[in-house]
Motif scaffolding. Structure first.
Motif, PDB file in Angstrom:
ATOM      1  N   GLY A 197     -19.717  13.963  -4.163  1.00 24.72           N
ATOM      2  CA  GLY A 197     -18.268  13.788  -4.057  1.00 24.72           C
ATOM      3  C   GLY A 197     -17.535  14.793  -4.931  1.00 24.72           C
ATOM      4  N   ILE A 198     -16.382  15.282  -4.443  1.00 26.45           N
ATOM      5  CA  ILE A 198     -15.637  16.318  -5.151  1.00 26.45           C
ATOM      6  C   ILE A 198     -14.239  15.854  -5.562  1.00 26.45           C
ATOM      7  N   HIS A 199     -13.510  15.231  -4.632  1.00 24.14           N
ATOM      8  CA  HIS A 199     -12.157  14.801  -4.984  1.00 24.14           C
ATOM      9  C   HIS A 199     -11.683  13.665  -4.081  1.00 24.14           C
ATOM     10  N   ILE A 200     -10.585  13.062  -4.479  1.00 28.76           N
ATOM     11  CA  ILE A 200      -9.918  12.027  -3.681  1.00 28.76           C
ATOM     12  C   ILE A 200      -8.547  12.555  -3.284  1.00 28.76           C
ATOM     13  N   GLU A 201      -8.184  12.328  -2.032  1.00 22.63           N
ATOM     14  CA  GLU A 201      -6.839  12.646  -1.568  1.00 22.63           C
ATOM     15  C   GLU A 201      -6.146  11.313  -1.274  1.00 22.63           C
ATOM     16  N   PRO A 202      -5.325  10.840  -2.174  1.00 17.55           N
ATOM     17  CA  PRO A 202      -4.689   9.540  -1.966  1.00 17.55           C
ATOM     18  C   PRO A 202      -3.894   9.508  -0.650  1.00 17.55           C
ATOM     19  N   MET A 203      -4.181   8.506   0.184  1.00 12.99           N
ATOM     20  CA  MET A 203      -3.434   8.322   1.433  1.00 12.99           C
ATOM     21  C   MET A 203      -2.005   7.906   1.107  1.00 12.99           C
ATOM     22  N   GLY A 204      -1.051   8.459   1.851  1.00 17.82           N
ATOM     23  CA  GLY A 204       0.343   8.090   1.645  1.00 17.82           C
ATOM     24  C   GLY A 204       0.992   7.578   2.913  1.00 17.82           C
ATOM     25  N   ILE A 205       1.930   6.654   2.757  1.00 19.13           N
ATOM     26  CA  ILE A 205       2.741   6.173   3.876  1.00 19.13           C
ATOM     27  C   ILE A 205       4.170   6.660   3.632  1.00 19.13           C
ATOM     28  N   TYR A 206       4.721   7.374   4.608  1.00 19.93           N
ATOM     29  CA  TYR A 206       5.991   8.058   4.465  1.00 19.93           C
ATOM     30  C   TYR A 206       7.017   7.535   5.474  1.00 19.93           C
ATOM     31  N   SER A 207       8.273   7.748   5.161  1.00 24.81           N
ATOM     32  CA  SER A 207       9.337   7.422   6.106  1.00 24.81           C
ATOM     33  C   SER A 207      10.568   8.260   5.787  1.00 24.81           C
ATOM     34  N   LYS A 208      11.216   8.736   6.836  1.00 23.63           N
ATOM     35  CA  LYS A 208      12.448   9.509   6.661  1.00 23.63           C
ATOM     36  C   LYS A 208      13.584   8.626   6.159  1.00 23.63           C
ATOM     37  N   ASN A 209      13.754   7.470   6.782  1.00 22.71           N
ATOM     38  CA  ASN A 209      14.925   6.636   6.489  1.00 22.71           C
ATOM     39  C   ASN A 209      14.644   5.437   5.585  1.00 22.71           C
ATOM     40  N   ILE A 210      13.400   4.986   5.547  1.00 18.38           N
ATOM     41  CA  ILE A 210      13.080   3.819   4.718  1.00 18.38           C
ATOM     42  C   ILE A 210      12.772   4.297   3.299  1.00 18.38           C
ATOM     43  N   LYS A 211      13.576   3.905   2.345  1.00 14.54           N
ATOM     44  CA  LYS A 211      13.454   4.406   0.981  1.00 14.54           C
ATOM     45  C   LYS A 211      12.801   3.410   0.024  1.00 14.54           C
ATOM     46  N   SER A 212      12.567   2.198   0.479  1.00 20.11           N
ATOM     47  CA  SER A 212      11.964   1.171  -0.368  1.00 20.11           C
ATOM     48  C   SER A 212      11.171   0.213   0.499  1.00 20.11           C
ATOM     49  N   VAL A 213      10.119  -0.347  -0.073  1.00 17.77           N
ATOM     50  CA  VAL A 213       9.329  -1.343   0.663  1.00 17.77           C
ATOM     51  C   VAL A 213      10.216  -2.502   1.090  1.00 17.77           C
ATOM     52  N   ASP A 214      11.188  -2.852   0.277  1.00 18.19           N
ATOM     53  CA  ASP A 214      12.094  -3.966   0.592  1.00 18.19           C
ATOM     54  C   ASP A 214      13.006  -3.665   1.785  1.00 18.19           C
ATOM     55  N   ASP A 215      13.110  -2.388   2.158  1.00 18.39           N
ATOM     56  CA  ASP A 215      13.987  -1.998   3.268  1.00 18.39           C
ATOM     57  C   ASP A 215      13.268  -1.982   4.617  1.00 18.39           C
ATOM     58  N   ILE A 216      11.977  -2.301   4.630  1.00 19.92           N
ATOM     59  CA  ILE A 216      11.230  -2.299   5.890  1.00 19.92           C
ATOM     60  C   ILE A 216      11.722  -3.457   6.758  1.00 19.92           C
ATOM     61  N   LYS A 217      12.148  -3.102   7.966  1.00 22.60           N
ATOM     62  CA  LYS A 217      12.746  -4.102   8.856  1.00 22.60           C
ATOM     63  C   LYS A 217      11.700  -4.715   9.787  1.00 22.60           C
ATOM     64  N   GLU A 218      12.042  -5.845  10.329  1.00 17.41           N
ATOM     65  CA  GLU A 218      11.151  -6.502  11.295  1.00 17.41           C
ATOM     66  C   GLU A 218      10.964  -5.602  12.505  1.00 17.41           C
ATOM     67  N   GLY A 219       9.726  -5.541  12.971  1.00 20.79           N
ATOM     68  CA  GLY A 219       9.408  -4.737  14.158  1.00 20.79           C
ATOM     69  C   GLY A 219       9.216  -3.256  13.890  1.00 20.79           C
ATOM     70  N   THR A 220       9.216  -2.862  12.627  1.00 23.08           N
ATOM     71  CA  THR A 220       8.999  -1.443  12.300  1.00 23.08           C
ATOM     72  C   THR A 220       7.635  -0.980  12.821  1.00 23.08           C
ATOM     73  N   VAL A 221       7.614   0.252  13.347  1.00 27.09           N
ATOM     74  CA  VAL A 221       6.374   0.814  13.881  1.00 27.09           C
ATOM     75  C   VAL A 221       5.631   1.552  12.763  1.00 27.09           C
ATOM     76  N   VAL A 222       4.346   1.259  12.659  1.00 30.81           N
ATOM     77  CA  VAL A 222       3.472   1.969  11.718  1.00 30.81           C
ATOM     78  C   VAL A 222       2.632   2.957  12.527  1.00 30.81           C
ATOM     79  N   ILE A 223       2.831   4.245  12.276  1.00 28.50           N
ATOM     80  CA  ILE A 223       2.110   5.298  13.010  1.00 28.50           C
ATOM     81  C   ILE A 223       0.973   5.816  12.139  1.00 28.50           C
ATOM     82  N   MET A 224      -0.225   5.818  12.693  1.00 28.61           N
ATOM     83  CA  MET A 224      -1.387   6.297  11.942  1.00 28.61           C
ATOM     84  C   MET A 224      -2.333   7.049  12.871  1.00 28.61           C
ATOM     85  N   SER A 225      -3.297   7.742  12.290  1.00 32.70           N
ATOM     86  CA  SER A 225      -4.192   8.573  13.096  1.00 32.70           C
ATOM     87  C   SER A 225      -5.128   7.703  13.938  1.00 32.70           C
ATOM     88  N   ARG A 226      -5.698   8.327  14.934  1.00 37.43           N
ATOM     89  CA  ARG A 226      -6.648   7.618  15.781  1.00 37.43           C
ATOM     90  C   ARG A 226      -8.003   7.439  15.107  1.00 37.43           C
TER      91      ARG A 226
END
Length: 301
Positions: free
Chosen positions: A135-164
């Motif tokens: 093992g050489i390094h870890i690349e911490p996975m991140g969850i990003y959003s253009k408009n959502i600035k806080s976990v508390d701002d996540i609205k019902e029905g929000t789509v989570v997009i991730m790789s296949r």
């Protein structure tokens, strides 16, 4: 008259002596120049033979890597490896499938782009005879959003997009669980979790796992109200700073260590071991820390 002839004869005699002297000097110069040229040729030959011998003594190691950060890290390691007799050739890839295919068919000696769960998934899916060389390094996975600035701002029905990539799904779901956004079954190995293992989803999040990992930054730009889970290497390429721009970021305790993968037959290769040792060296670890500022975390074991 007699004096005139004596004068002529004396002049001719002097000229003859001068000509002999010039001939001797030219001959000596020619001999000296020839010796110098021969010595120069011998020196050049010795130098060329020495260079050729040094090149012959180098062991060539061809390693496949994605461009950021893996290829950048390997570039830093090249001169250090050359000092140890290993000539490192770097083959840069933009996807996650070809590096394993090329390693399997002998086009590469090793690759450096994948974390342990992905490697294990690839071995299970394709029957690759690979092993983790270190093992050489870890690349911490991140969850990003253009408009959502806080976990508390996540609205019902929000789509989570991730790789296949199924190997990343448990990782992403575990991040969401860590933030209290959903709950996974207690019976599941979090690394292997899928949507089917979600037992509580109070915000009725929707999941889109149909995207190739390299296109995730485009979805981040396009789907402004979505949550987009982006692998750190692609985030950095897109100009994102994980430690600043990610809404949720994995910690250094992550089990998703990026490794050097090799064919089983090359597990004990001296050149491979030198590669791993150099990549774990203080010089390379300092480079990783300074360049990526926490977005890539080196490991020493």
């Amino acid at each position: 008259m007699k004096k005139v002839w004596l004068t002529v004869i004396s002049a001719l005699f002097i000229l003859a002596l001068a000509a002999c002297g010039t001939s001797d000097e030219n001959s000596a110069d020619t001999e000296n120049n020839g010796a110098a040229n021969q010595a120069s040729e011998e020196n050049n030959t010795a130098t060329n033979e020495g260079t050729e011998q040094e090149e012959q003594d180098l062991v060539t190691l061809k390693v496949g890597a994605t461009s950021v950060p893996h290829a950048e890290v390997l570039e830093q390691a090249q001169p250090l490896l050359e000092e140890q007799g290993v000539q490192l050739e770097i083959e840069v890839y933009q996807d996650y499938l070809l590096p394993n295919e090329d390693l399997s068919n002998g086009g590469l000696d090793a690759n450096y782009f994948q974390h342990i769960p992905y490697l294990e998934q690839q071995i299970a899916d394709f029957g690759y005879d690979f092993v983790n060389a270190g093992g050489i390094h870890i690349e911490p996975m991140g969850i990003y959003s253009k408009n959502i600035k806080s976990v508390d701002d996540i609205k019902e029905g929000t789509v989570v997009i991730m790789s296949r990539s199924i190997a990343d799904h448990g990782r992403i779901l575990s991040l969401l669980e860590r933030e209290g956004i959903l709950k996974l079954s207690d019976d599941v190995n979090k690394v292997e979790a899928t949507e089917d293992d979600i037992v509580e989803n109070p915000l009725n999040l929707e999941f889109d796992a149909s995207i190739d990992a390299g296109f995730l930054p485009e979805y981040y730009e396009r789907e402004e109200d979505a949550l987009v889970a982006i692998n750190t290497n692609y985030a950095i390429e897109a100009g994102l700073i994980p430690t600043e721009d990610a809404l949720i970021l994995e910690g250094s305790e992550s089990p998703y260590v990026n490794v050097i993968a090799v064919r089983s037959e090359d597990k004990e290769s001296e050149a491979i071991q030198k590669l791993v040792d150099v990549l774990r060296s203080e010089e390379i670890q300092n480079f990783i820390n300074e360049k990526y500022e926490g977005a890539v975390v080196p490991v020493s074991e």
